[in-house]
Design a protein around this motif. Structure first.
Motif, short mmCIF file in Angstrom:
data_model
loop_
_atom_site.label_atom_id
_atom_site.label_comp_id
_atom_site.label_asym_id
_atom_site.label_seq_id
_atom_site.Cartn_x
_atom_site.Cartn_y
_atom_site.Cartn_z
N TRP A 23 11.33 2.71 -48.56
CA TRP A 23 11.84 3.28 -49.60
C TRP A 23 11.28 4.92 -49.79
CZ3 TRP A 23 15.79 3.62 -53.32
CH2 TRP A 23 15.64 4.56 -54.41
N ILE A 24 9.99 4.77 -49.78
CA ILE A 24 9.50 6.16 -49.52
C ILE A 24 9.57 6.85 -48.23
CG2 ILE A 24 6.83 7.16 -49.29
CD1 ILE A 24 6.11 5.01 -51.48
N SER A 25 9.65 6.15 -47.19
CA SER A 25 9.99 7.07 -45.89
C SER A 25 11.36 7.39 -46.17
CB SER A 25 9.81 5.96 -44.53
OG SER A 25 8.51 5.52 -44.82
N GLU A 26 12.21 6.81 -46.67
CA GLU A 26 13.62 7.44 -46.82
C GLU A 26 13.81 8.57 -47.73
OE1 GLU A 26 17.52 8.35 -48.58
OE2 GLU A 26 15.87 7.36 -49.74
N LYS A 27 12.93 8.52 -48.61
CA LYS A 27 13.07 9.56 -49.64
C LYS A 27 12.17 11.06 -48.94
CE LYS A 27 14.73 7.66 -52.77
NZ LYS A 27 16.08 7.51 -52.20
N SER A 41 2.65 13.86 -40.50
CA SER A 41 1.83 12.65 -39.61
C SER A 41 2.06 11.16 -40.11
CB SER A 41 0.42 13.19 -39.70
OG SER A 41 -0.07 12.80 -40.84
N PHE A 42 1.93 10.41 -39.44
CA PHE A 42 2.28 8.94 -39.59
C PHE A 42 0.98 8.60 -40.37
CE2 PHE A 42 1.40 4.43 -38.67
CZ PHE A 42 2.68 3.95 -38.94
N ASP A 43 -0.04 9.23 -40.39
CA ASP A 43 -1.27 8.93 -41.49
C ASP A 43 -0.47 9.39 -42.56
OD1 ASP A 43 -2.84 7.64 -39.51
OD2 ASP A 43 -4.04 9.37 -39.35
N ALA A 44 -0.14 10.61 -42.79
CA ALA A 44 0.03 10.96 -44.28
C ALA A 44 1.29 10.31 -45.07
CB ALA A 44 0.68 12.38 -44.02
N LEU A 45 2.26 9.67 -44.14
CA LEU A 45 3.16 8.75 -44.94
C LEU A 45 2.42 7.45 -45.38
CD1 LEU A 45 6.27 9.36 -42.52
CD2 LEU A 45 5.95 9.87 -44.94
N LEU A 46 1.41 6.98 -44.46
CA LEU A 46 0.68 5.73 -44.78
C LEU A 46 0.01 5.92 -46.13
CD1 LEU A 46 -0.03 4.09 -41.51
CD2 LEU A 46 1.55 3.49 -43.16
N ILE A 47 -0.54 7.26 -46.14
CA ILE A 47 -1.48 7.41 -47.42
C ILE A 47 -0.57 7.27 -48.52
CG2 ILE A 47 -2.78 9.40 -48.28
CD1 ILE A 47 -3.96 9.91 -45.75
N GLU A 48 0.43 8.16 -48.54
CA GLU A 48 1.41 8.11 -49.75
C GLU A 48 1.80 6.98 -50.02
OE1 GLU A 48 2.55 10.84 -51.78
OE2 GLU A 48 0.93 12.06 -50.51
N ILE A 49 2.17 5.94 -49.18
CA ILE A 49 2.77 4.59 -49.33
C ILE A 49 1.52 3.94 -50.10
CG2 ILE A 49 3.52 2.51 -48.30
CD1 ILE A 49 4.82 4.47 -46.02
#
Length: 143
Positions: A23-27, A41-49
């Motif tokens: 869901w978050i990645s799609e947004k 970055s992949f790390d930035a997305l993982l931090i948000e999730i």
């Protein structure tokens, strides 16, 4: 979904870390100005999730959309918001009312239409946002 059935969405997304990540990645892909793979970055997305997953705050973040729809801002005739306003509107962010409408209520000191960026502008275009914030506050400085 966020504006109409946030609790249903919250139950589904807090039950599955993979669902939440999807869901978050799609947004991030839909609401940003660029390809998610090169913009973040992949790390930035993982931090948000991770922030939503480990804090358990997804449901409260979703409710904001429904509550805002139920009680939109209304101003009385001649009512004004006193602090000055600076606005940076990024190209792929949600549309805004025309500046003339905003100026009826707010003391608009700076209005910038950004050439790039979306909903996650602070992560996508930090240099544009930082410079606009600096430019907004420059006139308020005292020597």
């Amino acid at each position: 979904m966020q504006g109409t059935k946030p609790q249903t969405l919250a139950y589904a997304l807090t039950d599955s870390p993979i669902g939440l990540a999807a869901w978050i990645s799609e947004k991030f892909q839909a609401w940003s100005d660029g390809d998610i793979r090169t913009t973040f970055s992949f790390d930035a997305l993982l931090i948000e999730i991770s922030i939503y997953w480990f804090s358990g705050t997804l449901d409260s973040s979703l409710r904001l959309y429904k509550e805002s729809r139920k009680r939109p801002m209304h101003f009385k005739a001649n009512e004004r918001v006193l602090p000055p306003l600076g606005l940076a509107h990024f190209a792929r962010e949600l549309p805004l009312p025309p500046r003339s409408w905003v100026e009826r209520v707010y003391d608009v000191r700076r209005w910038t239409e950004m050439p790039k960026g979306g909903h996650f502008a602070a992560m996508e275009r930090p240099e544009l946002l930082a410079e606009d914030i600096r430019a907004y506050f420059r006139p308020f400085r005292t020597r």
